[in-house]
Every structure is written in C-alpha cells, then in structure tokens.
Design a protein around this motif. Sequence first.
Motif, mmCIF file in Angstrom:
data_model
loop_
_atom_site.group_PDB
_atom_site.id
_atom_site.type_symbol
_atom_site.label_atom_id
_atom_site.label_comp_id
_atom_site.label_asym_id
_atom_site.label_seq_id
_atom_site.Cartn_x
_atom_site.Cartn_y
_atom_site.Cartn_z
ATOM 1 N N ASN B 346 49.502 36.051 35.368
ATOM 2 C CA ASN B 346 48.126 35.626 35.434
ATOM 3 C C ASN B 346 48.071 34.112 35.498
ATOM 4 N N ASP B 347 48.153 33.608 36.704
ATOM 5 C CA ASP B 347 48.211 32.169 36.894
ATOM 6 C C ASP B 347 47.896 31.931 38.355
ATOM 7 N N THR B 348 47.057 30.967 38.629
ATOM 8 C CA THR B 348 46.567 30.778 39.994
ATOM 9 C C THR B 348 47.692 30.624 40.996
ATOM 10 N N GLU B 349 48.679 29.794 40.631
ATOM 11 C CA GLU B 349 49.738 29.529 41.593
ATOM 12 C C GLU B 349 50.495 30.814 41.904
ATOM 13 N N PHE B 350 50.824 31.570 40.878
ATOM 14 C CA PHE B 350 51.585 32.787 41.119
ATOM 15 C C PHE B 350 50.761 33.823 41.873
ATOM 16 N N LYS B 351 49.487 33.834 41.612
ATOM 17 C CA LYS B 351 48.662 34.792 42.352
ATOM 18 C C LYS B 351 48.633 34.442 43.831
ATOM 19 N N ARG B 352 48.574 33.169 44.110
ATOM 20 C CA ARG B 352 48.602 32.744 45.526
ATOM 21 C C ARG B 352 49.919 33.134 46.174
ATOM 22 N N LEU B 353 51.000 32.761 45.489
ATOM 23 C CA LEU B 353 52.318 33.031 46.020
ATOM 24 C C LEU B 353 52.486 34.541 46.258
ATOM 25 N N THR B 354 52.035 35.318 45.277
ATOM 26 C CA THR B 354 52.231 36.758 45.372
ATOM 27 C C THR B 354 51.459 37.352 46.543
ATOM 28 N N GLN B 355 50.299 36.803 46.801
ATOM 29 C CA GLN B 355 49.538 37.339 47.925
ATOM 30 C C GLN B 355 50.264 37.090 49.243
ATOM 31 N N VAL B 356 50.948 35.956 49.350
ATOM 32 C CA VAL B 356 51.695 35.690 50.574
ATOM 33 C C VAL B 356 52.916 36.604 50.645
ATOM 34 N N VAL B 357 53.591 36.761 49.504
ATOM 35 C CA VAL B 357 54.744 37.668 49.467
ATOM 36 C C VAL B 357 54.303 39.069 49.891
ATOM 37 N N GLN B 358 53.176 39.466 49.370
ATOM 38 C CA GLN B 358 52.647 40.789 49.714
ATOM 39 C C GLN B 358 52.478 40.911 51.224
ATOM 40 N N ALA B 359 51.920 39.852 51.820
ATOM 41 C CA ALA B 359 51.701 39.884 53.263
ATOM 42 C C ALA B 359 53.034 39.943 54.008
ATOM 43 N N GLN B 360 54.039 39.228 53.501
ATOM 44 C CA GLN B 360 55.337 39.219 54.192
ATOM 45 C C GLN B 360 56.043 40.566 54.067
ATOM 46 N N LEU B 361 55.878 41.206 52.899
ATOM 47 C CA LEU B 361 56.513 42.514 52.721
ATOM 48 C C LEU B 361 55.898 43.536 53.673
ATOM 49 N N LYS B 362 54.651 43.306 53.976
ATOM 50 C CA LYS B 362 53.976 44.208 54.890
ATOM 51 C C LYS B 362 54.665 44.216 56.250
ATOM 52 N N ASP B 363 55.264 43.045 56.608
ATOM 53 C CA ASP B 363 55.917 42.938 57.898
ATOM 54 C C ASP B 363 57.163 43.815 58.008
ATOM 55 N N ILE B 364 57.763 44.177 56.875
ATOM 56 C CA ILE B 364 58.891 45.102 56.987
ATOM 57 C C ILE B 364 58.450 46.520 56.652
ATOM 58 N N GLY B 365 57.136 46.700 56.599
ATOM 59 C CA GLY B 365 56.622 48.048 56.374
ATOM 60 C C GLY B 365 56.640 48.441 54.917
ATOM 61 N N MET B 366 56.599 47.456 54.048
ATOM 62 C CA MET B 366 56.563 47.782 52.628
ATOM 63 C C MET B 366 55.162 47.464 52.114
ATOM 64 N N ASP B 367 54.568 48.459 51.499
ATOM 65 C CA ASP B 367 53.202 48.279 51.007
ATOM 66 C C ASP B 367 53.276 47.941 49.524
ATOM 67 N N ALA B 368 53.070 46.669 49.233
ATOM 68 C CA ALA B 368 53.186 46.245 47.833
ATOM 69 C C ALA B 368 51.805 46.113 47.225
ATOM 70 N N GLU B 369 51.639 46.709 46.057
ATOM 71 C CA GLU B 369 50.349 46.649 45.385
ATOM 72 C C GLU B 369 50.458 45.686 44.208
ATOM 73 N N ILE B 370 49.589 44.684 44.230
ATOM 74 C CA ILE B 370 49.712 43.630 43.219
ATOM 75 C C ILE B 370 49.072 44.045 41.895
ATOM 76 N N THR B 371 49.758 43.790 40.807
ATOM 77 C CA THR B 371 49.145 43.902 39.481
ATOM 78 C C THR B 371 49.340 42.565 38.786
ATOM 79 N N VAL B 372 48.232 42.012 38.289
ATOM 80 C CA VAL B 372 48.326 40.741 37.584
ATOM 81 C C VAL B 372 48.349 41.023 36.092
ATOM 82 N N LEU B 373 49.326 40.468 35.407
ATOM 83 C CA LEU B 373 49.447 40.749 33.972
ATOM 84 C C LEU B 373 49.626 39.446 33.211
ATOM 85 N N ASP B 374 49.194 39.445 31.945
ATOM 86 C CA ASP B 374 49.442 38.235 31.170
ATOM 87 C C ASP B 374 50.889 38.254 30.691
ATOM 88 N N SER B 375 51.366 37.090 30.268
ATOM 89 C CA SER B 375 52.803 36.941 30.097
ATOM 90 C C SER B 375 53.373 37.880 29.040
#
Lengths: 283, 498, 319, 309, 319
Positions: B346-375
């Motif tokens: 749960n941190d803005t920077e990581f949420k941003r990064l994760t959204q891009v990672v999610q988009a990149q994983l989509k390119d290899i056909g992997m559907d990643a579902e994000i869950t944001v959790l506190d530390s």
Amino acid sequence: MNALAQSGVGRAFTTPLGLFSGGYILILLVVALTAPWITPFDVTIQDLANSNAAPGWPHLMGTDEFGRDVLSRVMYGARTSLSVSATAIGFSMIVGMALGAAAGYFGGLFERAVMTVVDLTWSFPDILIALMLVAIIGPGLSSTMFAIAVAYLAQFTRLTRAQIVQLKRETFIEATINLGATPAHILSRHLLPNAVAPVIVVGMLAIGDGIILEATLGFFGLGAQPPTPSWGAMMSSGTAQLFLAPWVIIFPGLVVAVTVIAINLFGDALIRALDIRERLRGT
Amino acid sequence: QEATFALPAGELGATSYNPVTSSNLNSATSLIYDRLIEQDADQSFHPHLATSWQESPDGMTWEFKLHPGVKFHDGEPFNAETIAAWIPTFAGTENAFMVEAIDKVVVVDPLTIKFVMKRPEPNMLYNLASSFMGVPSPKSYKALGKDYGVTTAVGTGPFKLESFSIGLETVLVRNDDYAWDSDLSVNQGAAKIAKITFREIPDQSTAFLELKTGGVDVLLGVPTDFLSIIKSEKAATIITMPGTGINYMPINTSVAPFTDIKVRQATALAINQKAILDSVYAGVGQEAHNFLISSLPESQVKPGLDVSFDLAKANALLDEAGWKRADDGVRAKDGQPLKVKLFTQNDTEFKRLTQVVQAQLKDIGMDAEITVLDSSTIRDEYKKNNHQLAVRGYDWNNADILDWFFSGARLGYPNISMWKDAKSDELNKTAMTNSKTSAERIANFRTYHEYLLSQFLFVPIYQPATNIAFNPKTVSVPEKVRGPRFRSQTIMDMQVLQ
Amino acid sequence: MSTILKVEALRVAIGALTPLSSVSFSLEKGETLGLVGESGSGKSLTAMAIMGLLPLIGGRITGGSVVFDGSDLTALPEPAYRKLRGGRIGLITQNPMTSLDPLKKVGSQIDVVARLHLGLDKSAARNRTVELLGELRIPEPASIYHLYPHQLSGGMKQRIVIAMALAADPDLLIADEPTTALDVTVQAQIIRLLSDLIRDRGLSMVLITHDMSVVAQACDKVVVMYAGTAVEYGTVAAIFDDPRHPYTKALIGCIPRGLAGAQRLKGIEGTVPSVAHYPQGCRFHPRCPRAEAICAAVSPPFIASRDGAAACHFAGAVG
Amino acid sequence: MIIKYTLQRLLMLIPVSLSISVVIFLVVHLLPGDPIDNLMRVGSSPEDRLAMTVKYGLDRTLVEQYLLWIRSILSGDFGEAIVLRRPVSALIWQNLPYSLTLGALAFAFSSIVGMIAGTVSAVAKNPVVEQVVKAFILLGSTVPSFWLALLMILLFSVTLGWFPVSGAKTWTALVLPVLTIGFGGIALVARVTRVALVEIARQDFVTLLHAKGLSRSTILFRHLLPHAFLPVVTILALRIGWILGGAVTVEFVFGRPGLGSLLIRALGQRDYPVVQGCLLMLALAVMLGTLIGDVAQAALDPRVREATT
Amino acid sequence: MSEFLEVSRLSKRYTSKRGLFGAARSMYAVNDVSFRMTKGRVVGVVGESGCGKSTLARLILRLIEPSSGAVRFDGLDLLKQRPREMRRLRARMQMVFQDPYSAIDPRYTVADAVMEPFQIQGVRLSSAARSDMISGLLTMVGLNPQTASSYPHQLSGGQKQRIGIARALALKPALLVLDEPTASLDVSIQAQIVGLLERLQEEMGLTYLFISHDLALVKYFCDEVLVMYLGRVVEALPNTDAPARHPYTRTLLDSTFQPDPKLRRRIQPLAGEVPSPFDLGPGCAFAARCPRASERCRVETPLLAASGGGHAVACHHPD
Ligand SMILES: Nc1ncnc2c1ncn2[C@@H]1O[C@H](COP(=O)(O)OP(=O)(O)OP(=O)(O)O)[C@@H](O)[C@H]1O
Ligand SMILES: Nc1ncnc2c1ncn2[C@@H]1O[C@H](COP(=O)(O)OP(=O)(O)OP(=O)(O)O)[C@@H](O)[C@H]1O
Ligand SMILES: [Mg+2]
Ligand SMILES: [Mg+2]
Ligand code: NI
C-alpha cells in the motif's frame, strides 16, 4: 412502499432544487449503470506516451500518469463509488433497522446493551473504525463496503429505535394491540412501515458520506484495487500529481462534492416532500 | 546559519535516539553519534572513531585503534573503556545480532580494543558502520536509563541533540569541539551549519510544498513521482545518488503454475526493465537485472545469468510449457486460465509500478490480479503461502540479503519465493558462515547469487536512486555525495547561504 | 364609559390565504368581551392581530383597523408597538404548560416586564413581582419566585402567566383560552381571579374561549366567530336569550345540560371548513338547517338587533 | 446531587471499560500479521525472532496475554510499545496535547460558526440568505478532508503565503488544520442549532416573550439560543472521540503528530500495546463525553437537573 | 341482567425517577379500585386530569398489567388468560381512544383501518363481503362510504373518531370502553359523537364504560357515575339524580358553569392545589383542599362505603 411515499418521491422533484439535484442523481445513476459501454476511452488500458495530458480534446478532463482518460475513469468511478457506498449503506440500513426495531420494541436490558454498543461505535471516528476493519478483513471493495456499513450502522440503529419508541407510544399501536394483534403483526404492519421512510432518507444522505469515506480510505491507499477506478482511488493516486496534473485530483474531487451536495439537496427535498422532518428530530 | 531538513518517508516515526535499543533510527542519528567505521557509496570502509583495524587470518579476533582526543557531548572522553562498556549493552535487545559474534571485548590499551570472536564474522565492518552502531556516552546512557534517547542523546558526533518532539521535529545544534571527522568529508573541523531541524512530514505533497515555500531547505528522499515536478521548480535542485535497494517481483515457487521453472523464466523475461525505468521512474535510477545493487561486487555475476526482457522467448517458453493462448489473449492449460495473484504494498509508488507490471504480464498472456495490502498484512499472507507474485523492494547494501530472502530456514517471510533447495542451502551456509575473510565471502556469495538467478525465483526490476532535493538559494551541497546514504559525511560539507 | 378597543372590519392574510375577515367589535373600559367560536375560527389570529404579533407567523393585516385607546395600531411602528405590548396590553395564552421559558426561573420571567416597561431596577422589580404573586393568591410568593416552571402545577403556571401580563399595569388584557388546558376546579378559580382583577383594577379584557358556559359566566359582551368571520355579536344576555344567528343557536344547543334524556344532543351536521376551502356566501350555509339559495351566493351583512347584530340573511326574521 | 450522580456514573465506567477492553483486545489480535516482523532486520536469525516472540509474551495464549495486559492496566501501566520502544502512556501523553489543541480549536470553530450559521438560517426571513448559508454549511461536509486540506494549502500557503504549509510549532500552523476539521463539523452543529431554534420558536412561550414587549434580539440571545445550546452540547460531547482520534487525515497532510496518527502508525506495525492503549483511551474519552454531555445538559436545563425544593 | 364486568381492588403503581439525578419515587395511578358493571348499562368515570381514568381503562382491558387486583369479564378472570386466549378475548371488549388524531395508522386507508380487526382476528371475508362490511360500518357511524379510500390526514377529527368507533365496533364487542372520546373535539362535533354513541348503544345493547372529565357530559350520558380523585374512587353514584355526598364531587359540581348568564355562580375559593400524586402519605387525598377536613381525614384513609341504594362514598364526613 405505499402510494404515499411514492408520491413523496415524485413531489421531491417538484421544487427547482429537488428537480436539479434529483436530475443530476438520475443522470449519474445512468452513467454508473452503463459506464462499461459509454466511456469514451477504456479505463484500464495504459497509454504511457500520453500520460498527464492536460484537459483538452480528446481527453476532456485530461489523462492520468498512465495516460488513461480521466473523464472515462470518473464515469467508471461513479459505478464503483456509488455501488460501494450504496451497497454498504443498504446493508447497514437493513441490519440497523433490524437491530433498532428489536431494541426499540423489546426494550429492557437488550435495548440497553445494543444502544451502548451502538453509541460507542457512533462516537468513534468513522475513519478509525474503517481503517481497523480494513486491516482485519484485508483490502478490497468488499471490506471497504463492510467498513462503511459498520461505520454507519449506529446511525440507522439509533434512528430506527427512536422511531419505534416514538411510534410505540402512538394510540394506533395501542388500538391495534387492543384488537388482539400479535407482536409480529404490529412490527411488520405498523411499526416498521412507519419507521422506514425517515431511515431511507437518512440512508440516502449517508450514501454521500459513504462516498467520502470511500475516498478517504482510498487516500490511505485502501479501497478499490488498481486498476479499477473509484473516485477515492483516483484522488489518492492524484495527490502526488497535484502540481503536475492537478486535473487528476480536482475532477474526481469536484464530482464527489457535487454528488454529495446533490444527494443532500435531494434528501432535503425528500424530507420536505414526505413531511418527516418532525420524525427526524433528535436523531 | 540554520537549515531545515525533511526526513524521508521511510525514516518517520522514530521514538528515540537510542541506537542500542531502537528499531527505527533516522538521519539525525548519524549526526549525533559517530561510528567506529564509515562506509562509502562504493561500499568501501573508511576509518572514523577507529583509525585502523586488523582482522586475524582465522577471523577469530579483531583489533581496532581508536581516535585520540575524542570527547562526548557531555565531556566524557571516548576510549577503549567506552567500547568495552558499550558492546555488552546490546545483550537482550533486538539489535543484539549485530554484535552476536563477539565473544568478549578486551581493552588492550586506552586507545586499542580487541574483539575476541565466537566465530568468524566477515560482516563485522559492515555492521560497525551501521547507524545502530553509533557510540553513545556510557555515562549518560547508564544515568538516563529508559529516557535515554528521548530527552537526551549523547554521542561524539558533530551535532548535539537540542530538542526532540516525537513525530514532529528534532533540533540539533553544532558541536563546536568537533575535530574528528572521517575522511569522507572535506571539512575536517566543526560543521558549517549551526543548527539543523529535521522535520517529519508524512505527506509527500506537503513536503514538496514546504520546499517550494521555504519551510524546509532539504528534502531527504524525494519519491520518484515528484521528480518531474521538482525538476520544473526553480526553487529546487535535485541530487540523484545511487540507491541501496532493488525493486523486484518474487515468484512463489511452491504453487502452480510457478512450480514449473519454464513459467518462472517466462515471467522473468516478460518484464521490460527499460520501459519501467523510463515510464514509471522517468529515467532516474537504474534497471535491475539481478538481486543485488550494482555497487556490491557480488552483483557482478557470470554473463547470461542476468535477467533481461525477452518477450519472444518468454512466449516461446510458455508455449513449450503447454500454456496456450486463448481468444481473449490469456493463456490456458488444461482448461485452467493463466490467472495469478499479484500482491503489492500500500504505497503510491508500488501501486504505480505494479500496474505497469500487470500490463506487461498481460503481453505474455498472464492475467495478474492486483491486491494491495498493508505491510503487516502482506507478511501474514506470505506466511500463509497465499501469494503467487508480488511487487516489492528492499533496501540493503550487503549481499547477506540473499540469505535473508532465500534461506530455506525462512520460508514464507522473508523467503517469499518459498525456495527450499538442498544445493541452495549448502551454498548459503558456505557464504554465510564458512567464509573467513571478506574476499572469500564475496566469492561465496557470488556463487550463491548465480545459483539463485539460474532458478528464476524472482524478477529484478529496478534499482532506485536516492533523490535529494534542496533549495539552492538557501543551502549549498557538495558536488559528490559520500557515504551510502545522504548522511553526516555530506551534511558536514553543506553550507547555509545568506 | 369610553371605548378602549375598537376592531373594525379586520382582515388578516397569511401568505395567499385569508383566514380572517370582517371581524368587528368594540370594548369599553372595565368590560369583558368574550370571543367565542370553535377551533380554527380565528380567535387566536384576532388576538395576534391586536397584539401586532402576526409577523411571527408570517401574517399581516390587510384591511380594517384596530383602534386602541384612540390610536390606530395597524400603522404603529414596531418600537412603539413593543412598548404597548406587555406595557399597556397584556397577553395570556392558552397553554400554561408551554407558556413559560423552561430554562428561566419564573420570578425573573415576571420581573423583566416591570423592568422593561416601568423602568424598575432589579430589586424593585423583584419586590413588585413578589407582591403581585401574593395578590394572585399564590401561597409563599417569595419561594415560588425562585422556582422553575416545571416545578409548578398547571394552575400555578397559569397564574404566573397572568402575573406576567399584569406586571406592567396594563389597561387591556387579552386572554386566549386561559382555562382550556386546566381542570374544571382550577378553571373556576382562574375565572374568578380574572373577574376579581377586572373589577379591582378597572381592567378591560378580551376573553377568548370556545366554551359558551365560560362566556355565560364571565363576559359582558360576546362575539361569536365561525370560519374566520364574526357571525354575531351582542350582550351576553341577548346572545343567550335570543340568539339571532343559526350557528350561535346551534352552539348553545350542543352543550349538555341537565340530565340524560332531557333533551337529545344534536350537534351540528358536517365539519368546519378549512381556510383554503371557505365556502362562498355565508360560510355556515353548508351546515345550516335554515340555508336557502341566497346563503350560498351572497355574504350576509350584519343585521342589527336589540343588543347586537348577526350576519345572517334571516337574522331579522328569527325570533 | 450532580456530584453524587457523576461519581456513580464514573463507577459505572469500570465494568463497561472492562468489557470494552475485551473487545479491543480481541479486535487488535484478530489483525493479521504481528509486531515482531517490524523488529527483525536483515541479519537476525529465526532464533532471534523466536526469542523476541517469547520476550513480548506473544507465545502465550490469548487469555493469558489479555490477563497480563489488563493487570498492568489496572495497576496504571499501559505497558511498553513493542515496535515503538517506549512506554505506551508516554507515547499517548506526547501526542495528546497536539490532538487536544487541534481538536479543541476545531471544536470551538465549528461550534461557533455552526451556531451562527444555524441561527442565521433559522432566523433569516430571506430565502437567498438561507440558501447561501446552507451552501456554506454544506461546503465542508461534502468533500473529503484531505482534498480540502490540499486545496487550502495551495491557496493559503503557496499562493497567498499566509500560513505555513505544515508543522505544529507555531499557532499559524494551526489555522489550516483547524479550518479543515472545523468545516466538517459546521454542518452538524448548524443543522442541530437550526432544528432546535425552529422548533423552539414554535412554542407558546416565545409568542409570550414577544407579547411582553421584548425585542427580537433579546428573545434570540436570552431565550432561544440557550435552548439551542442543549442539543448542540449533547451532540458535541458525544463527538469527543472524533476530536481525539478523527483527525488522522488532517494530521497526515499537515504533518502534525496526534493520537490518530499514533494509532494508525501503531496499527500498521501491529504494535499491540499501543493500539490497545490508544483505543481504550478513546473509548474512555467517548464514555466520558457522554457523561459530560449529560452533566452539561443538567447544568443547562433545570428540568433535567430537577433541583430539590 | 348479569354481572358482566367485575373489578376488584385494582391498583397500578408506577415508579419513576425524579429528573436525571433524583431518587426513585412511586405513585399509584389507580389505587384499590373496585366496582361492578351490569350488562347494557352506561357507567361514567369522572375526575380531573391525571387522576387515573385512562390507566383504569387500560387495566380493565389488560393493556397494561395491574400491580394488584383482579378483573373478571363475563365470568373469566382476565389476568389468568394466556396471551393467545387474551388476544381472542379482545374481540369482545373494545376501546375508543382519547386522541382520535393518532388513533389510526397514517399509512392505512379508512378501509384498511376498518378491516384490520377482521384481519387480526383471522376472519376471512370475500371481497364482496369486505366492501359490504366497509360500507356497512361506515354508514353505521354516520360516514359516507366513499371515505373508505381516504387517508387519515384527509379527515377531520370528528371523522377520525367515527372511524375509531367503527373499528371498535367491527367485531361486535360486548363491552366498549370510551376514554374521553370527545375531549379533543369541538363542541359541535362532541355533540355529534355523543349522539352517535347514544344511538349505537340503544340499537346494539352495548355496555359502555364512559370516561370523561366533564361532569355535565357524564351526567347527561351515563346511568351510573364513579368519581375519581388521585387514583381512588371517592364516590359511586348509582344514578345521575343522586345528590353528591363527597365534598370533592360537590366541588366539581360547583366548578361547572351553566351555559346561561342568568345562572352565574359565585365561585367559592378553593384552598390548595391538587397534591403531587407521588408518595402520598396516609389520610384522605382531598383533605388539603377540603373545607370540612378534620384531623381524622389527615391520618386515616376513608374507604368507599356503600350507603343505601348503592350510593358509596369514601369520606369521613359525607353529606
Ligand atoms: N401560521 C399559520 N399559517 C397558516 N394558517 C394559519 C396559521 N395560523 C393559523 N392559521 C389558520 O387560521 C385559522 C384561524 O386560526 P386560529 O389559531 O386563530 O384559530 P382559533 O380560533 O384560535 O382556534 P383554536 O380554538 O384551535 O385555538 C385556522 O384555520 C388556521 O388553520
Ligand atoms: N406509563 C406510565 N408511567 C408512569 N406514570 C404514568 C404512566 N401512565 C400514567 N402515569 C401517571 O399516572 C397518572 C394517571 O394517568 P392517567 O393517564 O390514567 O390519567 P387520566 O385520568 O387519564 O388523565 P387525563 O384526563 O389527562 O387523560 C398520571 O399522573 C400519570 O402521570
Ligand atoms: Mg387559538
Ligand atoms: Mg386520560
Ligand atoms: Ni459514524
């Protein structure tokens, strides 16, 4: 709902403010319902080349850090924010009415216990309750809903109980008992139907508060999971962009403000139309 | 001659300046206390309160010569007795592990001290350079007991603690007697700034506005989201220095589909470090291709083991592993879609990064579902083995981080990859305990690192830079930042402009 | 005898409604005038109009005049009116339970009138209040002075309200149903008290009530109101002996008297119309046993009789 | 009488607090994760972790842990923070003044402005005035406070330079946080005031006050407003919890310490003793608030006080 | 004629706190009341506000549980009935309430309200029977059957009270308790309702317990009269011609005005106030206000003692 209340909702639209606010809410509802089909852009697809574009054509409200259209996300966010808030409040309302009705009808020790708990949670800051609950259940929309529901439970319980206690003193209740009615008949045919209108109006107003609470949870990074847009989540990720791309935070904020104001105004109009101001007193 | 610093987000909430018992120390600690040894940005060690040191070949004794004429803020002298009194105070605290290998402390002469070891500790110098190893005045430490570090903190450092309002600010004043600077700063006398206020500002937007309006002069630690704004701001200059951590994506090797090394490799190859560096971090910082920061020698692994973006190969690997693309672009095998959980903090920077990672994983056909959790919750989830992928980062400038995250004894958390493997544990043991000298240790860790890389237990993504922003109208900052972080050595060379 | 209050063709509007029209009567010094009528007939509005308090409920006088002691009050500016209220005209309201500020001691609520209108200082006002309470036959006035309203019984509270009205020695009392909320035994005492005050102090009083028996007991003259208009006025004797308006007659007939079966109570068919639905012509005609076509079309003028007048087309014919 | 009653009520707090403490304890221990992970740093061994768990008694059964906690509470000791490494009472004590000043001022601001706004909207005959006041009232309660806070900083600190952006050392730093929180409360107070005034103005005694010849302002200030005070005081007393703990967002944005921030930080680190201590404190404050509300009501209203005669 | 309602030594005690801080105190709202009713008779209960009339009515119908005493209705001990039996029994004993304005659920139409008794008692009616029943009941109480679809807020007080009566009579009860059914209505409407009640009683042979604070009305309407004072029955008049013997009853009579200016009374001053009903000491509750009170009256509570002709008085010094 009986004809009386229906005509009340209709009557709420007859004042200019009621019409204006009610109309806005209706439009917002339509947008929320049809968001997946009507948003001008896809809300999750990233277009990094186009990030943080200022409002203009074709992005009327600009784009965010991932180049996603803010207008589309605000429209889609209505779906998330409204449904989260409305579901939560609806749930809270049902449970609150049940608790409040039971407390008000049966009274005694049960009532004291329920009301002590309820008063305590009512006096506790919403945001703390919500943060604790989200920490316990884990993040996500469902826990946000649960948190909002718990945070507002007290309000509905108090209101319903107050209504029931007040109604119980009305002569028509005594008259009905005197006709040989069972407690079930009295609760279901007289007490609850009479208590429901104010609770619904307060519930409607609480939807506005629920939206704000969802936004605040979003600010603390909880609530809707990215990339699902919700107004709170948009504002929260937008704080960092406040200076670079203020539109990312300003627009959702404005929409929240306008929506909450509209809900309040329409609530007022409803209160007046249903003529229940008296019954909302003291709660 | 005063300056105000805003502490970085990671250093907020310290409740005490007691380095022995604290679990959270901030940059001000490095100004109140001196350490025996300092570390530089290139991870090399430099003398400070210890002017020289000698390790026995079997690693079982260490001898240190101490700086003469050093005085604590309370007037007490600093000498070998100080060390002899200080080391035992760690016993029973959370920081005890740092001196755990020391069996006893022997005072050789007033300015010479000898550590007799229980076992060799190739990490000794690293530990001694940490902020938890700032040396407090034994007299004050004993006298104040529980209050030590809250009302008063007495060290030998260039600044004295004047006041500490927990959660708000810490005010330090110059120690005019200071003359025992390390060679990392140009200035060899008392500091040039008379008074420094460290403020705690949790909200980054607020901190930025403080810099803009002159409320603070220096922001220690600017989140990457703010870089572009600050760059456009006339009232601020940015220094970027290499960071001390890595952002990466651990892969849970114990659950399908990542039990299959091919899927792990494909996942690793799907992440485009370059694109992330450019889009999420605006080109600031470095791409990461293995688990260690590039200034560590252990990060120089055999060519071919570094993990780099290769979309075609990733797709080929998945095809090979039997995951076929379906119409919606998501791969599937045996009717099971390639759908995975992607945790993030749960941190803005990581949420941003994760959204891009999610988009990149989509390119290899992997559907990643994000869950944001506190530390805290996220650690709990790891321990319960509820995860598949996660985007996270660490901040540590020592190769023993490999042990921390991949040791078979720490499954769940910190071993998020759930990696337990006989060969791996063997290499780990060699690196951790069977290295007698630093050189040996480096070689052993490099081997360990190479083996881990070959197993695709994680995806390296990004090496953050540390960004410091300051107001060039009010303060000057030396060209080159010394030390692994922006701390005392650099601050000693700062000046307040009028 | 001189006329202290003369109301003529008074007309009151609240918003778009005209709940009061053509109310006329006059009151001589030392007399008690009864204003009688059923709920909603406009009795309280008449009192509010005389007191200049209509703005409180969003109403205003749209016609006619209220002449008090020779000057027309309808044109009186508010500051001058304020002097009059409480000073020369005292008001007693219907419900003693809600007529006192529950947060203030009763004594101070009376004091304030004397201090405001007679310019007395604190202690003088207090002495006067205690004296007045004694005069109103309140036991232990000095200790009552320090009580809060909720500590008093209804009858006692009504006496406090009367004391408030009398505190500045007014010339005219307007008592709006002063006994309606009270028990019969207390009602009798209050009526007696008011009658004694009128006699002893030479006061004049407008006594508003819906109870014909109270009128019969305590008034010299009567105005009978129905649906926002005066329908008949005259001396008490005339009204009871020889009521000219069918409504007056019916009203008297509604009071149970004597024993059962002596004479069946009939009541008046129908209900009182609401302000928004006042009928054309004579407002009583839908319920009137004597109504003819003209009644529905033409508002009846007042037809004078021996000691009064009645607004009925057949007033002259009756009797 | 009031004193005896107050004492009775205070005594009643003990059993209630005890049951609340059970709930708080359970809730806190229901949280996933534990504090020890926040203490462990790279280099410490799994054995160290175990040792810490034992050291803080986290290996014991929940019942044992609860009993230990409650025993120390009863002896006046809130225990020692695990992660924050300080006595819990010291932590609370350090943060309380910030929460109290901010809360009290925001409280005063929203009560005063709220009562004025409520009075104006109740008394105003002019619909335009009424709508303007209403819009003003709505302003604070319809936007999330962090949003309002950021925009206010942009306007008043950055653009106009009137107040510092953040901090808590000077009184000027209090202005914006107070306004932010205060705005949220105005709506509540104004609504309650308005309702009370409108209702009370309908009562017969007000007509009678006019009939006594008192001026409008005397009636408003001497008679109507005291009645409006009653519900306002009650509702505000109930909100003491909000004052002490509800300012988290504002504290965060304006970089102020406070109980709310302490609680959130401790919650994030699962610092059980701190979370428990803070929650218990808040619960006590809430209950005291109810009590204060009742006593204040009695002080203001003779009907409630029912003085013996 | 059979003994059909028998009330013996019925008491209801309430405990309440004095304010927020005060100690608890108790009062008898109804104190040791015994009387019998014969089928087909109309028994009146008079007394001032708060003397326990409504409480007595509720006790008789077991709407509240008594503190002690017994009620026998048609040979059945009401207090021994289990809830289910009690509910069935209620069809035979009905009540008309003091306040018609809140006696009907505002969400119910007139038809719903009038049919509710059947629904509750589980009487199934075909829709034709239903509309017949509705118009029959409405006509019976003198309402136009077209009002069936109205909501209560569209009706006047008198109309609402008629619906209250229709509801009460729907199940053809044997006993009807009328708790001040006209107290909140205008005289003209009161007279209508009283007329209606008289007619219904004659037509259906109902037994009424008629509660009122208006002695004149009770005397007009009832066969027998019970006079209550502070929870106790102080006098039971076997018929309305019987001369009052209790000083309180006489005071009541003296306080009632006649609707005739020629019959003005000289109002006797009455000492004291109605004492607080809480924690009453021994002795006659009326002693403080009684002109004849002796020492005995202050220490010994007089019991209701019957003299000739069923006339009972609770007084040490009756007329
Ligand atoms: N504030 C108001 N707004 C609108 N109509 C009003 C208002 N006050 C009174 N009325 C109407 O004016 C008419 C006369 O009212 P008023 O109070 O004078 O009656 P009243 O004779 O005093 O009745 P009551 O015996 O019930 O006191 C009523 O029909 C009432 O509905
Ligand atoms: N539920 C209750 N709790 C406490 N006291 C009560 C309760 N119900 C009635 N009382 C008290 O009992 C007394 C008698 O009340 P009751 O309603 O029977 O009087 P009443 O004769 O019907 O008066 P009214 O003529 O005003 O209707 C009153 O003093 C009242 O305050
Ligand atoms: Mg009136
Ligand atoms: Mg009654
Ligand atoms: Ni709440």
